[in-house]
Design a protein around this motif. Structure first.
Motif, PDB file in Angstrom:
ATOM      1  N   PRO A 156      65.848  83.182  69.443  1.00 61.83           N
ATOM      2  CA  PRO A 156      66.725  84.104  68.933  1.00 61.83           C
ATOM      3  C   PRO A 156      67.991  84.384  69.111  1.00 61.83           C
ATOM      4  O   PRO A 156      68.745  84.341  70.177  1.00 61.83           O
ATOM      5  N   VAL A 157      68.906  83.694  68.201  1.00 60.05           N
ATOM      6  CA  VAL A 157      70.218  83.287  68.130  1.00 60.05           C
ATOM      7  C   VAL A 157      71.143  84.378  67.969  1.00 60.05           C
ATOM      8  O   VAL A 157      72.117  84.089  68.783  1.00 60.05           O
ATOM      9  N   MET A 158      70.942  85.422  67.329  1.00 59.35           N
ATOM     10  CA  MET A 158      71.966  86.496  67.390  1.00 59.35           C
ATOM     11  C   MET A 158      71.235  87.891  67.316  1.00 59.35           C
ATOM     12  O   MET A 158      70.530  88.044  66.200  1.00 59.35           O
ATOM     13  N   ALA A 159      71.377  88.594  68.100  1.00 61.61           N
ATOM     14  CA  ALA A 159      70.849  89.907  68.090  1.00 61.61           C
ATOM     15  C   ALA A 159      71.978  91.034  68.955  1.00 61.61           C
ATOM     16  O   ALA A 159      72.800  90.507  69.471  1.00 61.61           O
ATOM     17  N   PRO A 160      71.751  92.438  68.681  1.00 61.82           N
ATOM     18  CA  PRO A 160      72.500  93.445  69.121  1.00 61.82           C
ATOM     19  C   PRO A 160      72.347  93.310  70.805  1.00 61.82           C
ATOM     20  O   PRO A 160      73.091  93.908  71.602  1.00 61.82           O
ATOM     21  N   TRP A 161      71.282  92.511  71.478  1.00 56.87           N
ATOM     22  CA  TRP A 161      71.084  92.459  72.710  1.00 56.87           C
ATOM     23  C   TRP A 161      71.229  91.139  73.594  1.00 56.87           C
ATOM     24  O   TRP A 161      71.123  90.880  74.725  1.00 56.87           O
ATOM     25  N   ASN A 162      71.971  90.188  72.860  1.00 57.73           N
ATOM     26  CA  ASN A 162      72.316  89.053  73.441  1.00 57.73           C
ATOM     27  C   ASN A 162      73.639  88.637  73.142  1.00 57.73           C
ATOM     28  O   ASN A 162      74.430  89.243  72.118  1.00 57.73           O
ATOM     29  N   ALA A 191      79.857  82.175  61.045  1.00 58.46           N
ATOM     30  CA  ALA A 191      79.697  82.179  62.361  1.00 58.46           C
ATOM     31  C   ALA A 191      78.735  80.836  62.863  1.00 58.46           C
ATOM     32  O   ALA A 191      78.473  80.371  63.803  1.00 58.46           O
ATOM     33  N   ARG A 192      77.807  80.316  61.682  1.00 63.38           N
ATOM     34  CA  ARG A 192      76.822  79.319  62.080  1.00 63.38           C
ATOM     35  C   ARG A 192      77.425  78.106  62.690  1.00 63.38           C
ATOM     36  O   ARG A 192      76.723  77.658  63.502  1.00 63.38           O
ATOM     37  N   ASP A 196      76.029  76.729  65.934  1.00 61.50           N
ATOM     38  CA  ASP A 196      75.429  75.270  65.916  1.00 61.50           C
ATOM     39  C   ASP A 196      76.120  74.411  67.230  1.00 61.50           C
ATOM     40  O   ASP A 196      75.452  73.587  67.888  1.00 61.50           O
ATOM     41  N   HIS A 197      77.446  74.206  67.002  1.00 61.18           N
ATOM     42  CA  HIS A 197      78.131  73.506  67.924  1.00 61.18           C
ATOM     43  C   HIS A 197      77.951  73.796  69.570  1.00 61.18           C
ATOM     44  O   HIS A 197      77.755  72.838  70.189  1.00 61.18           O
ATOM     45  N   GLN A 198      78.058  75.088  69.507  1.00 63.66           N
ATOM     46  CA  GLN A 198      77.996  75.407  71.128  1.00 63.66           C
ATOM     47  C   GLN A 198      76.430  75.262  71.655  1.00 63.66           C
ATOM     48  O   GLN A 198      76.214  74.930  72.758  1.00 63.66           O
ATOM     49  N   ILE A 199      75.526  75.691  70.934  1.00 59.28           N
ATOM     50  CA  ILE A 199      74.203  75.729  71.527  1.00 59.28           C
ATOM     51  C   ILE A 199      73.748  74.201  71.530  1.00 59.28           C
ATOM     52  O   ILE A 199      73.125  73.840  72.341  1.00 59.28           O
TER      53      ILE A 199
END
Length: 218
Positions: A156-162, A191-192, A196-199
């Motif tokens: 779950p790469v992008m959410a209001p909770w992370n 943002a992708r 991608d780079h950081q993860i």
């Protein structure tokens, strides 16, 4: 990731958090929600739903899948099952953390109990994750760490909770061979490359993403 290689499982990414897994001519769909395609559940032999939020559970999409084939069954938690079981008696199964079952030939283990914290003022709901064939883990809306190895983590790469530091640490803690993005409908194209780079650089696992409709062998 090469979709041309033969594999035991084939993963097809649908929009947001919905995925389709295929094996031996059978299809398992997870989380056909309101951001996914209208026919996301159609053609499934079995459907799994992690929790009740609309981006993971859309009653119309599930009904379309269930009505298209009277043999299709659903495994989910109680809050979702209660909304479907009366209309489809005997075809909707309630499961929770620790349960193990077989759905359309796929072996499934259930991990997790609660949705991630969105804000302390918002009550937490139930959420379960599914480990399929001991290989692919879909956590729903939580950073659940299964108590066994995971080959492919649906991330779950992008959410209001992370936030991205939590996503990176989650990959590190699970320690999969590869992580593939889900929960990405709100992530803009700008943002992708940053994600991608950081993860990919910090997570410690092969990291990739699929456009909706793309497939890969696992």
């Amino acid at each position: 990731m090469n979709a041309e290689n033969p594999a035991h499982l084939t993963l097809t990414k649908k929009t947001h958090s919905c995925i389709r897994l295929e094996k031996d001519g059978r299809t398992l769909v997870i989380d056909p929600g309101g951001f996914s395609e209208q026919d996301a559940a159609v053609g499934a032999d079995a459907i799994l739903v992690t929790h009740e939020h609309a981006d993971h559970f859309d009653e119309g999409r599930l009904r379309a899948g269930l009505e298209a084939d009277p043999a299709v069954e659903v495994w989910t938690l109680r809050s979702v099952a209660e909304r479907l079981s009366a209309a489809f008696p005997g075809r909707v199964h309630t499961v929770g953390h620790g349960d193990v079952f077989t759905a359309a030939g796929f072996d499934v283990q259930v991990h997790g109990e609660l949705h991630a914290v969105i804000h302390p003022d918002i009550p937490r709901i139930t959420n379960i994750g599914f480990l399929v064939d001991g290989s692919v883990f879909h956590p729903g809306d939580a950073l659940t760490v299964p108590d066994r190895p995971v080959d492919t983590l649906m991330l779950p790469v992008m959410a209001p909770w992370n936030k991205i530091s939590e996503v990176i640490d989650y990959v590190r803690e699970v320690g999969p061979r590869r992580a593939i993005d889900i929960h990405d409908a709100l992530l803009t194209d700008l943002a992708r490359p940053i994600y991608d780079h950081q993860i990919g650089g910090l997570g410690g696992a092969d990291h990739g993403r699929l456009a909706p409709g793309d497939s890969t062998g696992l």
